[in-house]
Scaffold this motif. Structure first.
Motif, PDB file in Angstrom:
ATOM      1  N   GLU A 124      -1.928 -29.433  -2.764  1.00  0.00           N
ATOM      2  CA  GLU A 124      -1.213 -28.474  -3.611  1.00  0.00           C
ATOM      3  C   GLU A 124      -0.045 -27.851  -2.855  1.00  0.00           C
ATOM      4  N   LEU A 125      -0.259 -27.559  -1.570  1.00  0.00           N
ATOM      5  CA  LEU A 125       0.784 -26.932  -0.763  1.00  0.00           C
ATOM      6  C   LEU A 125       1.948 -27.894  -0.548  1.00  0.00           C
ATOM      7  N   ARG A 126       1.633 -29.163  -0.374  1.00  0.00           N
ATOM      8  CA  ARG A 126       2.684 -30.169  -0.190  1.00  0.00           C
ATOM      9  C   ARG A 126       3.592 -30.232  -1.425  1.00  0.00           C
ATOM     10  N   THR A 127       2.976 -30.142  -2.592  1.00  0.00           N
ATOM     11  CA  THR A 127       3.753 -30.129  -3.837  1.00  0.00           C
ATOM     12  C   THR A 127       4.567 -28.846  -3.957  1.00  0.00           C
ATOM     13  N   ALA A 128       3.942 -27.715  -3.622  1.00  0.00           N
ATOM     14  CA  ALA A 128       4.604 -26.417  -3.758  1.00  0.00           C
ATOM     15  C   ALA A 128       5.830 -26.291  -2.864  1.00  0.00           C
ATOM     16  N   LEU A 129       5.794 -26.955  -1.684  1.00  0.00           N
ATOM     17  CA  LEU A 129       6.896 -26.837  -0.725  1.00  0.00           C
ATOM     18  C   LEU A 129       7.769 -28.088  -0.689  1.00  0.00           C
ATOM     19  N   ALA A 130       7.679 -28.897  -1.735  1.00  0.00           N
ATOM     20  CA  ALA A 130       8.433 -30.161  -1.765  1.00  0.00           C
ATOM     21  C   ALA A 130       9.937 -29.955  -1.728  1.00  0.00           C
ATOM     22  N   ASP A 131      10.399 -28.793  -2.144  1.00  0.00           N
ATOM     23  CA  ASP A 131      11.838 -28.538  -2.154  1.00  0.00           C
ATOM     24  C   ASP A 131      12.345 -28.004  -0.820  1.00  0.00           C
ATOM     25  N   THR A 132      11.454 -27.928   0.211  1.00  0.00           N
ATOM     26  CA  THR A 132      11.836 -27.442   1.531  1.00  0.00           C
ATOM     27  C   THR A 132      11.711 -28.574   2.554  1.00  0.00           C
ATOM     28  N   SER A 133      12.132 -28.320   3.755  1.00  0.00           N
ATOM     29  CA  SER A 133      11.998 -29.295   4.840  1.00  0.00           C
ATOM     30  C   SER A 133      10.759 -29.027   5.693  1.00  0.00           C
ATOM     31  N   ILE A 134       9.888 -28.118   5.238  1.00  0.00           N
ATOM     32  CA  ILE A 134       8.707 -27.733   6.018  1.00  0.00           C
ATOM     33  C   ILE A 134       7.665 -28.852   5.978  1.00  0.00           C
ATOM     34  N   GLU A 135       7.181 -29.241   7.144  1.00  0.00           N
ATOM     35  CA  GLU A 135       6.134 -30.257   7.225  1.00  0.00           C
ATOM     36  C   GLU A 135       4.799 -29.644   6.796  1.00  0.00           C
ATOM     37  N   VAL A 136       4.014 -30.365   6.007  1.00  0.00           N
ATOM     38  CA  VAL A 136       2.714 -29.889   5.532  1.00  0.00           C
ATOM     39  C   VAL A 136       1.629 -30.824   6.053  1.00  0.00           C
ATOM     40  N   CYS A 137       0.618 -30.252   6.704  1.00  0.00           N
ATOM     41  CA  CYS A 137      -0.489 -31.025   7.264  1.00  0.00           C
ATOM     42  C   CYS A 137      -1.818 -30.547   6.690  1.00  0.00           C
ATOM     43  N   ALA A 138      -2.873 -31.335   6.937  1.00  0.00           N
ATOM     44  CA  ALA A 138      -4.184 -31.038   6.348  1.00  0.00           C
ATOM     45  C   ALA A 138      -5.280 -31.131   7.400  1.00  0.00           C
ATOM     46  N   GLY A 139      -6.387 -30.430   7.130  1.00  0.00           N
ATOM     47  CA  GLY A 139      -7.608 -30.579   7.893  1.00  0.00           C
ATOM     48  C   GLY A 139      -7.548 -30.047   9.308  1.00  0.00           C
ATOM     49  N   ALA A 140      -8.573 -30.424  10.087  1.00  0.00           N
ATOM     50  CA  ALA A 140      -8.647 -29.994  11.479  1.00  0.00           C
ATOM     51  C   ALA A 140      -7.447 -30.498  12.270  1.00  0.00           C
ATOM     52  N   GLU A 141      -6.977 -31.711  11.917  1.00  0.00           N
ATOM     53  CA  GLU A 141      -5.809 -32.260  12.612  1.00  0.00           C
ATOM     54  C   GLU A 141      -4.569 -31.404  12.379  1.00  0.00           C
ATOM     55  N   GLY A 142      -4.466 -30.822  11.189  1.00  0.00           N
ATOM     56  CA  GLY A 142      -3.339 -29.949  10.893  1.00  0.00           C
ATOM     57  C   GLY A 142      -3.345 -28.698  11.745  1.00  0.00           C
ATOM     58  N   LEU A 143      -4.545 -28.126  11.958  1.00  0.00           N
ATOM     59  CA  LEU A 143      -4.651 -26.944  12.814  1.00  0.00           C
ATOM     60  C   LEU A 143      -4.269 -27.276  14.254  1.00  0.00           C
ATOM     61  N   VAL A 144      -4.735 -28.420  14.725  1.00  0.00           N
ATOM     62  CA  VAL A 144      -4.398 -28.826  16.094  1.00  0.00           C
ATOM     63  C   VAL A 144      -2.899 -29.055  16.227  1.00  0.00           C
ATOM     64  N   ARG A 145      -2.300 -29.707  15.247  1.00  0.00           N
ATOM     65  CA  ARG A 145      -0.853 -29.951  15.314  1.00  0.00           C
ATOM     66  C   ARG A 145      -0.081 -28.633  15.324  1.00  0.00           C
ATOM     67  N   ALA A 146      -0.497 -27.680  14.486  1.00  0.00           N
ATOM     68  CA  ALA A 146       0.163 -26.369  14.456  1.00  0.00           C
ATOM     69  C   ALA A 146       0.057 -25.667  15.803  1.00  0.00           C
ATOM     70  N   ALA A 147      -1.089 -25.815  16.452  1.00  0.00           N
ATOM     71  CA  ALA A 147      -1.346 -25.116  17.718  1.00  0.00           C
ATOM     72  C   ALA A 147      -0.662 -25.754  18.909  1.00  0.00           C
ATOM     73  N   THR A 148      -0.207 -26.981  18.766  1.00  0.00           N
ATOM     74  CA  THR A 148       0.319 -27.704  19.923  1.00  0.00           C
ATOM     75  C   THR A 148       1.781 -28.119  19.791  1.00  0.00           C
ATOM     76  N   LEU A 149       2.470 -27.657  18.753  1.00  0.00           N
ATOM     77  CA  LEU A 149       3.889 -27.989  18.601  1.00  0.00           C
ATOM     78  C   LEU A 149       4.673 -27.608  19.858  1.00  0.00           C
ATOM     79  N   ALA A 150       5.605 -28.437  20.225  1.00  0.00           N
ATOM     80  CA  ALA A 150       6.356 -28.231  21.468  1.00  0.00           C
ATOM     81  C   ALA A 150       7.060 -26.879  21.504  1.00  0.00           C
ATOM     82  N   ASP A 151       7.526 -26.389  20.358  1.00  0.00           N
ATOM     83  CA  ASP A 151       8.306 -25.153  20.331  1.00  0.00           C
ATOM     84  C   ASP A 151       7.461 -23.884  20.396  1.00  0.00           C
ATOM     85  N   VAL A 152       6.145 -24.010  20.324  1.00  0.00           N
ATOM     86  CA  VAL A 152       5.268 -22.828  20.293  1.00  0.00           C
ATOM     87  C   VAL A 152       5.042 -22.278  21.699  1.00  0.00           C
TER      88      VAL A 152
END
Length: 381
Positions: free
Chosen positions: A64-92
């Motif tokens: 649902e979030l991927r659809t809601a933000l389809a008009d933006t350039s924001i990457e949308v991820c899911a599940g435990a892998e999404g949390l890990v990706r958010a926590a480990t982004l190079a810019d953080v």
């Protein structure tokens, strides 16, 4: 102060929304946000803050979030892998772990391995795997900055120690909604009564933990790992006004306390700006308006959670992971009217009696202990 680039895991929960609330008081750029399934709120946050990435733990919510933000350039991820990706982004630079439960453990460990500082609001991370987390933090040279009001208070007071070790920690507890009640009186309390905290506005699980006093038992275990003191040197005292957020004691008996009104925005902001202090939009404390501060010894007969947690802390190994998993499952059952209030600590003790112990911890063993504890609690009749 240099601008901090942050990821907020659990941005739609109580701590997460308050973190977002203080962003205009500090120099910060939000790089990532996550939620469990609150699509509407995280979409609103994403459109305001424009992070690189958002993630929803729940798969349907992520779609649902991927659809809601389809008009933006924001990457949308899911599940435990999404949390890990958010926590480990190079810019953080710093990760605010504001999720509730064991879901926060793996992303925190991965963030530490990636060299990110941690603003820690997720109790379960240290309760279940404190040995692993603190070792990893030392190995990777990252800071663990406590967000809980009690551990932030200890952390703030500890800045005065210089080369003097802490002799004792005194954790303050509000006593929750059932302070003064006997065990017999607690037998008939309801979910609605347990969710009515006198001082703090928190999520359901944490509020129930406050009512049973398991929250203070969890905090005792956290303090053991954060500050390197044995459980016998960590005292718990009931302080109904929630003005003194905790104290430290030194070898000469001197005690230092951190005081403030019960508002989580101050400890959140201090974790984000440490070692700097910035103006914070919380109300200022007036001791004259408070009038008096009171203190009491906890009743461990009516609230056995403190005794259970202290015993698990002394045992170490996987005992704390068993206790935490069992408590999460028991609270879930209580919130769904499947068990009575006093059955929460009873089921935790049953799980501690039934689940096998081990002393040498690995992440796999922590996760196994957690799963077995939950299975045990759900299977009890």
């Amino acid at each position: 102060m240099m601008k901090k680039r942050i990821a907020i895991l659990g941005s739609t929960g109580s701590i997460g929304t308050q973190t977002v609330d203080i962003l205009d008081s500090i120099e910060a750029e939000v790089v990532a946000l996550t939620t469990n399934r609150n699509v509407k709120l995280i979409e609103k946050q994403a459109r305001r803050l424009r992070p690189q990435l958002v993630a929803a733990y729940d798969g349907q919510a992520a779609a649902e979030l991927r659809t809601a933000l389809a008009d933006t350039s924001i990457e949308v991820c899911a599940g435990a892998e999404g949390l890990v990706r958010a926590a480990t982004l190079a810019d953080v630079d710093i990760v605010v772990t504001a999720v509730v439960g064991m879901v926060g453990l793996v992303p925190t460990l991965e963030a530490i391995a990636a060299g990110k500082d941690i603003a820690l609001a997720n109790k379960e991370t240290l309760v279940c795997a404190g040995e692993l987390v603190m070792r990893a933090a030392r190995e990777h040279g990252v800071k663990i900055l406590p967000v809980d009001s009690e551990h932030s208070a200890i952390f703030q007071c500890a800045q005065a120690r210089v080369d003097n070790p802490l002799a004792k920690i005194i954790l303050t507890a509000s006593g929750g909604p059932f302070f003064g009640k006997t065990r017999a009186e607690l037998a008939s309390v309801t979910r609605e009564q347990a969710l009515h905290h006198p001082n703090w506005s928190m999520g359901a699980k944490i509020t129930i933990d406050s009512a049973t006093m398991f929250n203070k038992g969890l905090e005792l275990i956290e303090a053991m790992w954060l500050y390197g003191l044995p459980p016998e040197d960590i005292e718990i005292v009931i302080h109904r006004e929630s003005i003194i957020h905790s104290l430290v004691e030194f070898a000469d008996g001197a005690q230092l306390a951190q005081l403030g009104l019960p508002d989580m925005r101050l400890p959140i902001q201090y974790a984000m700006t440490f070692p700097a202090r910035m103006p914070c939009k919380v109300p200022r404390l007036s001791l004259a308006d408070v009038g008096k501060l009171t203190f009491f010894t906890p009743d461990e007969e009516a609230f056995p959670a403190l005794r259970i947690a202290r015993a698990a802390a002394k045992e170490r190994g996987n005992a704390c992971a068993i206790m935490n998993g069992a408590n999460e499952a028991a609270v879930d059952l209580f919130l769904h009217d499947k068990i009575r209030f006093l059955e929460i600590p009873e089921r935790v003790e049953r799980a501690l009696a039934d689940v096998p112990r081990c002393q040498e911890l690995t992440l796999a063993r922590v996760l196994e202990a957690d799963a077995l504890a939950r299975e045990t609690v759900y299977a009890l009749r």
